[in-house]
Motif scaffolding. Structure first.
Motif, PDB file in Angstrom:
ATOM      1  N   ASP A   8     -11.115 -42.496 -10.782  1.00 21.26           N
ATOM      2  CA  ASP A   8     -10.308 -41.916 -11.965  1.00 21.26           C
ATOM      3  C   ASP A   8     -10.829 -40.551 -12.277  1.00 21.26           C
ATOM      4  N   GLU A   9     -11.949 -40.160 -12.105  1.00 21.70           N
ATOM      5  CA  GLU A   9     -12.467 -38.814 -12.307  1.00 21.70           C
ATOM      6  C   GLU A   9     -11.980 -37.733 -11.326  1.00 21.70           C
ATOM      7  N   PHE A  10     -11.697 -38.208 -10.289  1.00 18.73           N
ATOM      8  CA  PHE A  10     -11.036 -37.574  -9.381  1.00 18.73           C
ATOM      9  C   PHE A  10      -9.637 -37.312  -9.717  1.00 18.73           C
ATOM     10  N   HIS A  11      -8.902 -38.240 -10.014  1.00 18.64           N
ATOM     11  CA  HIS A  11      -7.423 -38.088 -10.358  1.00 18.64           C
ATOM     12  C   HIS A  11      -7.692 -36.990 -11.647  1.00 18.64           C
ATOM     13  N   LYS A  12      -8.376 -37.052 -12.558  1.00 17.31           N
ATOM     14  CA  LYS A  12      -8.417 -36.310 -13.670  1.00 17.31           C
ATOM     15  C   LYS A  12      -8.710 -34.805 -13.049  1.00 17.31           C
TER      16      LYS A  12
END
Length: 397
Positions: free
Chosen positions: A27-31
């Motif tokens: 999720d953080e990578f996508h963000k």
């Protein structure tokens, strides 16, 4: 002190892996990727030329096939002759097969409206460069085409003139007729970038032995005449100049290393990974964008890569600390800063190597899915190589 710092570094790696296993990492990578994509923006190319000159083949060779997959683009204005296709960091404005010689004035009129209206928008919505394509086999460049190019330039749009499907000899020499044809066009002194036509062949032909050529020169010309504010987007969008992508990735790594070093000297415990992991994750996401890796594939590959580093974390940490000059004689904060910066550089370089392979369509299994074992192995091998290089450089200082 070494065991303590090894443990801190190991804890940082373990934190990354724990985050990944709980979905936080993805999720953080996508963000972070979305943030990078917004900062990079989009390079928009207007492409013109008669039907059948090989425009789609040329675009696919330079920018990839993703735009072609979108099919027909959206009309930029009501009842417009111009259509905009967008994919990632690239936008393509074209005329859906209209004959320039017949409807050139209508195209210019619509384009003038688009350019004027979009100049008030953010750079990612503007039109940046125009290519006009001519096919060598036609051996004719009509005055209506020359006048169309002049009108393009009058709109304030940088124009690059491209000759497509130019054959070469086994030694790489251009076909003499192509050279003569290009000279005839150049003599018109058209207001195009470089005052010349760029000779290209965008698709290899095994039967005739023809090879791809001229694309690097075309990309270089496009970079030189594109607005400065879209250089990052053009770097990410194009698929020809890997060296340019690597140079931009190196700049990202250097910035992340500086930030990681600053985090290392703060009172925040390194083992918390509160500051360091987001810095390294943002770096990996930005590098993925630069190499044009789709976010989902990049996220899955990064999880596999960091898992490899975690599994070998204690060995990696120990080897890294050995390269620190004056180890044991410097305050803990200074050592932490050096370790944080050095390890960030190693991660960035290793991840860039993975991204190069992914961009080339490698590191995939027989079914086309990502080969996570190959990704882990490549990332870890390159991480160790980077650490060895840093140790060597430290010894030579």
């Amino acid at each position: 002190m070494e065991p303590m710092l090894c443990g801190c570094l190991m804890a940082s790696l373990t934190a990354v892996n724990n985050f990944a296993s709980h979905g936080w990492f993805k999720d953080e990578f996508h963000k972070r990727y979305a943030e990078s994509a917004k900062e990079i923006g989009r390079f928009n190319l207007a492409l013109f030329g008669k039907t059948g000159v090989g425009k789609s083949t040329l675009v696919n060779a330079v920018f990839g096939a993703e735009v072609a997959k979108t099919g027909i683009g959206e009309p930029v204005t009501r009842e417009s002759t111009l259509y905009l296709h967008t994919s990632g960091f690239f936008g393509l404005l074209d005329t859906q097969g209209l004959e320039i010689g017949v409807e050139g004035d209508r195209v210019i009129k619509d384009l003038a409206k688009v350019i004027q209206e979009r100049r008030r928008r953010p750079p990612a919505e503007q039109i940046h460069v125009a290519w006009y394509a001519i096919r060598f086999a036609d051996r004719r460049f009509e005055e209506t085409e020359a006048e169309f190019v002049r009108k393009l330039a009058d709109l304030g749009l940088p124009v690059v003139l491209v000759m497509t499907q130019v054959p070469t000899s086994p030694t790489g020499d251009y076909h003499p007729d192509a050279v003569e044809f290009a000279q005839q066009i150049d003599e018109r002194a058209l207001p195009v970038y470089g005052s010349r036509v760029y000779l290209t062949n965008a698709k290899a032909d095994d039967f005739s032995g023809q090879q791809v050529h001229g694309l690097q020169a075309l990309v270089d010309a496009t970079f030189r005449c594109a607005p400065e504010g879209v250089q990052d987007a053009l770097t990410a969008a194009q698929k020809v100049d890997v060296k340019r992508k690597q140079e931009q990735a190196n700049a990202v790594i250097a910035g992340a290393a500086t930030a990681a070093g600053a985090a290392g000297v703060t009172p925040i415990p390194f083992s918390d990974a509160v500051v360091l992991v987001p810095i390294q994750l943002g770096m990996m996401a930005r590098i993925s964008a630069i190499f044009g890796i789709e976010v989902d594939k990049a996220a899955m590959a990064s999880i596999a890569a960091t898992a490899a580093a975690t599994q070998a974390g204690r060995s990696v940490a120990g080897n890294l600390l050995k390269f620190v000059p004056g180890f044991g004689a410097v305050g803990g904060g200074a050592i932490n800063a050096t370790v944080a910066a050095g390890f960030t550089v190693a991660i960035g370089a290793a991840w860039s190597t993975v991204c190069v392979k992914l961009a080339e369509g490698k590191l995939r299994g027989v079914n086309g899915a990502l080969d996570t074992e190959s990704i882990r192995s490549l990332f870890l091998d390159e991480l160790k190589n980077q650490i060895a290089k840093m140790r060597l450089n430290a010894k030579n200082q």
